[in-house]
Design a protein around this motif. Structure first.
Motif, PDB file in Angstrom:
ATOM      1  N   PHE A   1      18.690  -2.989 -21.245  1.00 26.46           N
ATOM      2  CA  PHE A   1      17.539  -2.724 -20.374  1.00 26.46           C
ATOM      3  C   PHE A   1      16.595  -3.923 -20.382  1.00 26.46           C
ATOM      4  CE2 PHE A   1      17.380   2.243 -20.210  1.00 26.46           C
ATOM      5  CZ  PHE A   1      18.558   2.220 -19.489  1.00 26.46           C
TER       6      PHE A   1
ATOM      7  N   LYS B   1      13.388   3.755 -15.405  1.00 27.64           N
ATOM      8  CA  LYS B   1      14.729   4.028 -15.917  1.00 27.64           C
ATOM      9  C   LYS B   1      15.037   5.516 -15.942  1.00 27.64           C
ATOM     10  CE  LYS B   1      15.406  -0.347 -17.023  1.00 27.64           C
ATOM     11  NZ  LYS B   1      16.125  -1.199 -16.080  1.00 27.64           N
TER      12      LYS B   1
ATOM     13  N   LYS C   1      16.275   7.525 -13.813  1.00 27.17           N
ATOM     14  CA  LYS C   1      17.592   7.843 -13.276  1.00 27.17           C
ATOM     15  C   LYS C   1      18.683   7.559 -14.327  1.00 27.17           C
ATOM     16  CE  LYS C   1      20.528   6.376  -9.646  1.00 27.17           C
ATOM     17  NZ  LYS C   1      20.745   5.570  -8.441  1.00 27.17           N
ATOM     18  N   GLN C   2      18.549   6.400 -14.958  1.00 23.83           N
ATOM     19  CA  GLN C   2      19.515   6.043 -15.995  1.00 23.83           C
ATOM     20  C   GLN C   2      19.461   7.036 -17.155  1.00 23.83           C
ATOM     21  OE1 GLN C   2      17.779   4.014 -14.151  1.00 23.83           O
ATOM     22  NE2 GLN C   2      18.527   1.911 -14.177  1.00 23.83           N
TER      23      GLN C   2
ATOM     24  N   ILE D   1      21.202  10.278 -16.234  1.00 24.28           N
ATOM     25  CA  ILE D   1      22.667  10.234 -16.265  1.00 24.28           C
ATOM     26  C   ILE D   1      23.163  10.134 -17.708  1.00 24.28           C
ATOM     27  CG2 ILE D   1      22.883   7.728 -15.875  1.00 24.28           C
ATOM     28  CD1 ILE D   1      25.135  10.383 -14.415  1.00 24.28           C
TER      29      ILE D   1
END
Ligand SMILES: Nc1ncnc2c1ncn2[C@@H]1O[C@H](COP(=O)(O)OP(=O)(O)OP(=O)(O)O)[C@@H](O)[C@H]1O
Ligand SMILES: [Mg+2]
Lengths: 384, 229
Positions: free
Chosen positions: A10, A281, A283-284, A287
């Motif tokens: 990241f 982040k 969304k990351q 998931i």
């Protein structure tokens, strides 16, 4: 470690942002290192000019203007009194007036045993011409007095002692420079035996003591008082320099305040940027959580980010701070080329500043880490 | 045959003030190794149901049991572990991590649990990437791949931990019909080879007809549940 890998990636994938935070921390740390070194250097030089060439603890007679016996067993008692005692030096002092062909000057006749007194006064270094005096026929004078009177090595002077009304003839064998005008103008330095005979004094004026930890002088003086009896008076430098000490303390406190505010702003900066990163982040994170990353792992990602940012920021900050310090000593100089303030580079202090920065970064990452842990997968998956 | 999944009267509504009930007491079982298609109109509640089955969301009422374990009694950490080990997701929107390459994305479910990737696991990941035909772009970042390539990467990733159950929400949504055909024969092959259970949402009736079983959802209820041959 999974969270560490993700944190690293990241940070690496958002280079500009990472660089900015690292620089922010680095600037904070460098200010700390620089200001800390400056203030400590300032204090050290102040303390040094105050007590660098003087006695830390002085033992005299409890009666005013009386001498104390030159007692070998008392001398060794003092020497062995505490392991912090570096040296004990005997002195004889008296006043006189020195007469040359043209001038008469009042002088302070001081007798030392140079073997010990050197540790306190550094005569070896301060002797700029000739040699140290030996016996009743030799003495040395300060640079200023020699310049004013026009004396040179090998000249003789007369010295009149008012107490005994005697006059002695003494040879000038050395010139010293203490860089302190009052000393350079008035001290008339002899060896202990010589001064005793010129002043007709069988006893000593004082035992002067130098110690390792200068700030222990008050405690050590107190325990000396309790142990050596009422015939003696014990004085120490700290009680004679209260004003200087409170000045130093004020300085330390203001330096601490600066450092705290710098750190607080660093923490706030990191914390807000990391909080934005969590949003960026999300969304990351969603998931990752759907794939089975648990909340603890998700929060560790941001703790590691904070930690890594702290480490990089601290390292760069220390280097930057040292660079600033070097530039300061190179560019801020007196006319003779010596630095205005000799910085004190204290590795322990620098290591502490660096660890505080790393710790602060971890603390700053704490809230973002919590947000990351609390982030709900379904919100992300649904709104994708 | 063993039951992979048992749904018991699942109900779900959205909205705090004005409640809209999306799922009305849905119950069905899924057997190990089966390939089930879920069809239904847009907005009928398919994705909502899928998220509940995958333990990403909780139902308002009813139970989801996976391999006999009632997920109601499990805490978040246990659910995360269950997802990691038992379930592979293929989402409607493909959801790769853009910071990582295709291969790294595929390995991600393994790395969540393991620090080191042994050679055998790496070989398996490469086998998967070959299977979805992406060997030539395996080191591309997710952002450097086409939509279809991203979708296929997501499929490979869902297979990484050899999950017992794969939940796919329109896995071929953004693919052309040829590629769609390929992807389904791939899923079918995995289903046969590893005896993996599939639950696939699709709009495509042609695709649905080639599966073992077709469940149609309408207005949050099961409209049709047929076993095909
Ligand atoms: N967070 C939400 N808040 C309120 N209503 C929602 C929310 N998520 C979904 N819905 C509603 O729930 C219903 C079912 O949505 P869902 O996403 O499950 O449909 P779907 O069958 O997957 O449709 P599609 O085929 O278009 O993907 C829809 O009417 C939708 O508007
Ligand atoms: Mg949907």
């Amino acid at each position: 470690m999974f969270s560490f890998r993700v944190a690293l990636r990241f940070l690496a994938s958002n280079k500009l942002q990472t660089l900015l935070i690292v620089l922010g921390i680095a600037v904070g740390v460098s200010v700390q290192v620089f200001i800390g070194s400056l203030i400590q250097g300032l204090q050290n030089s102040l303390i040094d000019s105050t007590i660098g060439s003087s006695s830390h603890i002085t033992v005299t007679s409890s009666e005013r203007n009386e001498t104390v016996a030159d007692d070998a067993s008392f001398f060794s008692t003092l020497q062995g009194f505490d392991e912090r005692i570096v040296v004990v030096s005997k002195t004889v002092d008296g006043s006189g007036s020195m007469t040359t062909d043209t001038y008469t000057d009042p002088v302070v006749i001081r007798g030392f045993e140079f073997a010990q007194a050197n540790t306190i006064y550094g005569f070896d270094d301060k002797l700029i011409d000739g040699a140290l005096p030996v016996g009743a026929g030799e003495m040395m004078l300060g640079k200023d007095l020699v310049d004013e009177t026009g004396l040179s090595l090998g000249d003789t002077v007369s010295v009149f002692i008012p107490e005994t009304s005697e006059t002695h003839t003494v040879l000038l064998v050395g010139v010293f420079d203490f860089r302190v005008t009052s000393i350079n103008k008035s001290w008339f330095v002899m060896d202990l035996g010589g001064a005793k005979s010129v002043l007709s004094s069988p006893g000593l004026s004082s035992y002067e003591i130098q110690i390792t930890d200068v700030f222990a002088s008050d405690a050590l003086a107190a325990s000396l008082r309790n142990n050596i009896g009422n015939d003696f008076a014990v004085t120490e430098w700290q009680s004679a320099n209260q004003e200087l000490l409170s000045g130093l303390e004020g300085q330390s406190i203001s330096s601490l305040m600066i450092q705290i505010f710098v750190m607080v702003s660093v923490v706030l900066g990191i914390s807000s940027v990391l909080a934005i990163t969590v949003l960026q982040k999300s969304k990351q994170l969603g998931i990752l959580k759907a794939m089975g990353t648990n909340d603890a792992q998700a929060s560790k990602i941001f703790l590691f980010e904070g930690f890594l940012l702290g480490i990089f920021g601290a390292v760069i900050g220390v280097l930057l701070g040292l660079l600033l310090a070097v530039m300061f000593t190179v560019f801020a100089v007196n006319p003779d080329g010596t630095p205005v303030v000799a910085l004190y580079i204290n590795p322990a202090f620098i290591a502490m500043s660096a660890s505080i920065a790393v710790f602060a970064s971890l603390v700053a990452a704490f809230l973002p880490a919590r947000r990351s842990a609390k982030l709900d997968v379904i919100e992300v998956i649904r709104n994708g | 045959m063993a039951k992979v999944l048992v749904l018991d009267k699942i109900a779900k509504s959205y909205g705090k003030i004005v409640k809209t009930q999306v799922l009305h007491g849905i119950s069905f079982d899924v057997e190990e190794g089966s390939f089930t298609a879920i069809i239904g109109q847009s907005g009928s509640g398919k994705s909502t149901l899928m998220n509940i089955i995958g333990t990403l969301d909780r139902p308002d009422e009813g139970n989801v049991s996976i391999y006999g374990k009632n997920t109601k009694d499990m805490d978040k950490k246990a659910l995360a572990e269950l997802r990691n080990e038992t379930i592979g997701f293929i989402f409607q929107h493909h959801y790769l991590l853009p910071e990582f390459t295709a291969l790294e994305n595929i390995l991600m479910p393994y790395r969540i649990k393991h620090t080191k990737v042994p050679q055998a696991v790496m070989d398996y990941a490469l086998e998967l990437i070959e299977l979805v035909g992406l060997t030539h772009v395996k080191d591309n970042l997710a952002t450097e791949m086409s939509g279809g390539q991203q979708q296929r990467t997501a499929i490979a990733r869902a297979l990484m931990n050899k999950p017992k159950l794969i939940l796919a929400d329109e896995p071929t949504g953004s693919l052309d019909s040829d590629t769609t055909e390929q992807v389904y024969s791939l899923l079918r092959k995995i289903n046969k080879t590893y005896n993996t259970t599939f639950l696939v949402i699709t709009h495509d009736k042609v695709v649905a007809q080639q599966t073992d079983r077709m469940i149609e959802i309408k207005d949050g209820k099961i409209e049709l549940d047929v076993t095909l041959d």
